[in-house]
Design a protein around this motif. Structure first.
Motif, PDB file in Angstrom:
ATOM      1  N   ALA A 128      41.693  23.813   2.081  1.00 10.96           N
ATOM      2  CA  ALA A 128      42.924  24.103   1.335  1.00 10.96           C
ATOM      3  C   ALA A 128      42.766  25.238   0.332  1.00 10.96           C
ATOM      4  O   ALA A 128      43.378  25.235  -0.734  1.00 10.96           O
ATOM      5  CB  ALA A 128      43.424  22.848   0.619  1.00 10.96           C
ATOM      6  N   HIS A 129      41.955  26.246   0.671  1.00 12.98           N
ATOM      7  CA  HIS A 129      41.823  27.414  -0.187  1.00 12.98           C
ATOM      8  C   HIS A 129      42.968  28.388   0.062  1.00 12.98           C
ATOM      9  O   HIS A 129      43.333  28.641   1.216  1.00 12.98           O
ATOM     10  CB  HIS A 129      40.487  28.126   0.072  1.00 12.98           C
ATOM     11  N   LEU A 130      43.525  28.917  -1.013  1.00 13.32           N
ATOM     12  CA  LEU A 130      44.557  29.935  -0.865  1.00 13.32           C
ATOM     13  C   LEU A 130      43.941  31.242  -0.376  1.00 13.32           C
ATOM     14  O   LEU A 130      42.873  31.641  -0.839  1.00 13.32           O
ATOM     15  CB  LEU A 130      45.250  30.180  -2.212  1.00 13.32           C
ATOM     16  N   LEU A 131      44.638  31.903   0.531  1.00 14.08           N
ATOM     17  CA  LEU A 131      44.195  33.205   1.017  1.00 14.08           C
ATOM     18  C   LEU A 131      45.250  34.256   0.701  1.00 14.08           C
ATOM     19  O   LEU A 131      46.450  33.969   0.673  1.00 14.08           O
ATOM     20  CB  LEU A 131      43.959  33.184   2.529  1.00 14.08           C
ATOM     21  N   GLN A 132      44.782  35.465   0.453  1.00 15.04           N
ATOM     22  CA  GLN A 132      45.672  36.597   0.195  1.00 15.04           C
ATOM     23  C   GLN A 132      45.569  37.579   1.356  1.00 15.04           C
ATOM     24  O   GLN A 132      44.492  38.046   1.692  1.00 15.04           O
ATOM     25  CB  GLN A 132      45.283  37.290  -1.109  1.00 15.04           C
ATOM     26  N   PHE A 133      46.711  37.872   1.977  1.00 12.97           N
ATOM     27  CA  PHE A 133      46.765  38.802   3.099  1.00 12.97           C
ATOM     28  C   PHE A 133      47.569  40.034   2.688  1.00 12.97           C
ATOM     29  O   PHE A 133      48.731  39.920   2.295  1.00 12.97           O
ATOM     30  CB  PHE A 133      47.445  38.160   4.309  1.00 12.97           C
ATOM     31  N   THR A 134      46.950  41.197   2.755  1.00  7.20           N
ATOM     32  CA  THR A 134      47.640  42.457   2.499  1.00  7.20           C
ATOM     33  C   THR A 134      47.873  43.149   3.835  1.00  7.20           C
ATOM     34  O   THR A 134      46.928  43.469   4.553  1.00  7.20           O
ATOM     35  CB  THR A 134      46.817  43.375   1.578  1.00  7.20           C
ATOM     36  N   MET A 135      49.150  43.346   4.153  1.00  7.35           N
ATOM     37  CA  MET A 135      49.510  43.932   5.443  1.00  7.35           C
ATOM     38  C   MET A 135      49.478  45.455   5.355  1.00  7.35           C
ATOM     39  O   MET A 135      49.459  46.045   4.268  1.00  7.35           O
ATOM     40  CB  MET A 135      50.901  43.448   5.859  1.00  7.35           C
ATOM     41  N   VAL A 140      52.375  41.725   0.705  1.00  4.19           N
ATOM     42  CA  VAL A 140      51.285  40.796   0.403  1.00  4.19           C
ATOM     43  C   VAL A 140      51.795  39.364   0.529  1.00  4.19           C
ATOM     44  O   VAL A 140      52.864  39.029   0.006  1.00  4.19           O
ATOM     45  CB  VAL A 140      50.722  41.026  -1.014  1.00  4.19           C
ATOM     46  N   TYR A 141      51.032  38.554   1.225  1.00  2.00           N
ATOM     47  CA  TYR A 141      51.355  37.134   1.360  1.00  2.00           C
ATOM     48  C   TYR A 141      50.174  36.312   0.882  1.00  2.00           C
ATOM     49  O   TYR A 141      49.019  36.597   1.225  1.00  2.00           O
ATOM     50  CB  TYR A 141      51.657  36.771   2.817  1.00  2.00           C
ATOM     51  N   ILE A 142      50.467  35.282   0.108  1.00  2.00           N
ATOM     52  CA  ILE A 142      49.441  34.362  -0.379  1.00  2.00           C
ATOM     53  C   ILE A 142      49.838  32.961   0.076  1.00  2.00           C
ATOM     54  O   ILE A 142      50.980  32.527  -0.164  1.00  2.00           O
ATOM     55  CB  ILE A 142      49.310  34.413  -1.902  1.00  2.00           C
ATOM     56  N   THR A 160      51.435  28.829   5.541  1.00  2.00           N
ATOM     57  CA  THR A 160      52.461  28.295   4.660  1.00  2.00           C
ATOM     58  C   THR A 160      52.401  29.107   3.373  1.00  2.00           C
ATOM     59  O   THR A 160      51.412  29.038   2.636  1.00  2.00           O
ATOM     60  CB  THR A 160      52.203  26.809   4.344  1.00  2.00           C
ATOM     61  N   PRO A 161      53.407  29.920   3.092  1.00  2.00           N
ATOM     62  CA  PRO A 161      53.326  30.834   1.945  1.00  2.00           C
ATOM     63  C   PRO A 161      53.478  30.113   0.603  1.00  2.00           C
ATOM     64  O   PRO A 161      54.230  29.146   0.483  1.00  2.00           O
ATOM     65  CB  PRO A 161      54.494  31.796   2.183  1.00  2.00           C
ATOM     66  N   ALA A 162      52.744  30.591  -0.375  1.00  5.95           N
ATOM     67  CA  ALA A 162      52.886  30.118  -1.747  1.00  5.95           C
ATOM     68  C   ALA A 162      53.508  31.207  -2.617  1.00  5.95           C
ATOM     69  O   ALA A 162      54.338  30.923  -3.476  1.00  5.95           O
ATOM     70  CB  ALA A 162      51.522  29.715  -2.311  1.00  5.95           C
ATOM     71  N   SER A 213      41.471  37.871   1.720  1.00  4.75           N
ATOM     72  CA  SER A 213      40.488  37.395   0.750  1.00  4.75           C
ATOM     73  C   SER A 213      40.964  36.071   0.170  1.00  4.75           C
ATOM     74  O   SER A 213      42.129  35.678   0.317  1.00  4.75           O
ATOM     75  CB  SER A 213      40.289  38.413  -0.377  1.00  4.75           C
ATOM     76  N   PHE A 214      40.049  35.404  -0.515  1.00  2.40           N
ATOM     77  CA  PHE A 214      40.435  34.206  -1.251  1.00  2.40           C
ATOM     78  C   PHE A 214      41.301  34.616  -2.439  1.00  2.40           C
ATOM     79  O   PHE A 214      41.166  35.716  -2.974  1.00  2.40           O
ATOM     80  CB  PHE A 214      39.208  33.456  -1.760  1.00  2.40           C
ATOM     81  N   PHE A 215      42.194  33.705  -2.847  1.00  6.72           N
ATOM     82  CA  PHE A 215      43.042  33.978  -4.001  1.00  6.72           C
ATOM     83  C   PHE A 215      42.961  32.795  -4.945  1.00  6.72           C
ATOM     84  O   PHE A 215      43.169  31.643  -4.555  1.00  6.72           O
ATOM     85  CB  PHE A 215      44.488  34.205  -3.588  1.00  6.72           C
ATOM     86  N   ASP A 216      42.662  33.095  -6.207  1.00  2.86           N
ATOM     87  CA  ASP A 216      42.614  32.084  -7.249  1.00  2.86           C
ATOM     88  C   ASP A 216      43.551  32.504  -8.373  1.00  2.86           C
ATOM     89  O   ASP A 216      43.350  33.552  -8.982  1.00  2.86           O
ATOM     90  CB  ASP A 216      41.186  31.922  -7.778  1.00  2.86           C
ATOM     91  N   MET A 217      44.586  31.711  -8.640  1.00 10.55           N
ATOM     92  CA  MET A 217      45.594  32.090  -9.629  1.00 10.55           C
ATOM     93  C   MET A 217      45.002  32.228 -11.023  1.00 10.55           C
ATOM     94  O   MET A 217      45.358  33.142 -11.776  1.00 10.55           O
ATOM     95  CB  MET A 217      46.719  31.060  -9.630  1.00 10.55           C
ATOM     96  N   GLU A 218      44.096  31.343 -11.386  1.00 12.60           N
ATOM     97  CA  GLU A 218      43.499  31.414 -12.717  1.00 12.60           C
ATOM     98  C   GLU A 218      42.711  32.709 -12.881  1.00 12.60           C
ATOM     99  O   GLU A 218      42.784  33.375 -13.913  1.00 12.60           O
ATOM    100  CB  GLU A 218      42.586  30.204 -12.934  1.00 12.60           C
ATOM    101  N   MET A 219      41.960  33.083 -11.865  1.00  7.95           N
ATOM    102  CA  MET A 219      41.212  34.329 -11.934  1.00  7.95           C
ATOM    103  C   MET A 219      42.158  35.523 -11.976  1.00  7.95           C
ATOM    104  O   MET A 219      41.924  36.494 -12.708  1.00  7.95           O
ATOM    105  CB  MET A 219      40.268  34.439 -10.737  1.00  7.95           C
ATOM    106  N   TYR A 220      43.260  35.435 -11.214  1.00  5.44           N
ATOM    107  CA  TYR A 220      44.241  36.525 -11.215  1.00  5.44           C
ATOM    108  C   TYR A 220      44.828  36.712 -12.621  1.00  5.44           C
ATOM    109  O   TYR A 220      44.990  37.842 -13.101  1.00  5.44           O
ATOM    110  CB  TYR A 220      45.357  36.233 -10.214  1.00  5.44           C
TER     111      TYR A 220
END
Length: 234
Positions: A128-135, A140-142, A160-162, A213-220
């Motif tokens: 259940a890790h969020l991923l970030q896709f840049t087309m 960009v889809y997360i 499933t987009p967040a 890549s992985f996406f972490d909201m707190e790090m963002y």
């Protein structure tokens, strides 16, 4: 032994490789010549096991071997043993598959032979890790990978987009849609009981993805302290 009888263990080895859940997904990415070679090795092992089994049965129940030999449709030496290798391959594979978890088999196959994107997808799906896709369009889809496809068999992935947005001229990430709050509002007012009922899944074409890549909201947020905490929902 007539060489045409070796066709049975060869087909049996091939059947095991393409049907057994713990092996089949790795074979998808191999060249046809490599699969044929692997089938030959598997067939040799299969045939050896059948000869051992025949020897044991001949010692314990020699009458069974004699009876089968008398009723074989083809009166040729080794026909019974070689043809049984194909039957044994089918039986072994289908029975063994009953005890194999398909998702775990795919996960293990990806660990052994998956590329970088497939490993990311596996992590998102199973952990259940969020991923970030840049087309390549800059969009960009997360989100989370919705399903793990059979490895190496498709050029599309479903998520499933967040969050979604785009990268501006400075390559900065700009959010435009916050899906999570929308999901929550539908569930809160009782319109749906589960997010999957909203049918918001997105299908992305792999060859259109520039980066993943992985996406972490707190790090963002730490990297972008001036950004609004809640992206505007549309």
């Amino acid at each position: 032994m007539p060489f045409n009888l070796l066709l049975f263990p060869l087909v049996g080895g091939y059947y095991i490789l393409i049907r057994f859940e713990l092996l089949r997904y790795i074979q998808y990415r191999l060249e046809s010549q490599r699969i044929l070679l692997n089938s030959a090795f598997a067939g040799i092992i299969l045939l050896a096991c059948c000869f051992v089994m025949r020897g044991l049965v001949n010692i314990i129940l020699p009458s069974v071997i004699q009876y089968l030999g008398e009723h074989m449709p083809v009166k040729s030496q080794y026909f019974g043993t070689t043809s049984f290798s194909l039957v044994a391959a089918v039986l072994f594979t289908e029975i063994a598959n009953l005890f194999v978890n398909r998702k775990n088999a795919i996960k293990q196959s990806l660990k052994k032979a998956g590329n970088e994107l497939e490993l990311l997808m596996s992590s998102s799906f199973f952990d259940a890790h969020l991923l970030q896709f840049t087309m390549d369009s800059g969009k960009v889809y997360i989100g989370w990978v919705k399903e793990i496809p059979k490895p190496f068999t498709t050029n599309y992935i479903r998520i499933t987009p967040a969050l979604s947005g785009y990268r501006n001229e400075k390559k900065e990430l700009v959010f435009t849609t916050q899906y999570l709050s929308v999901y929550a509002s539908y569930i809160t007012d009782g319109s749906v009981s589960d997010q999957s009922e909203l049918m918001t899944d997105l299908v992305l074409k792999v060859d259109k993805i520039n980066t993943a890549s992985f996406f972490d909201m707190e790090m963002y947020k730490r990297f972008n302290p001036e950004e609004e905490e809640n992206p505007t929902a549309h």
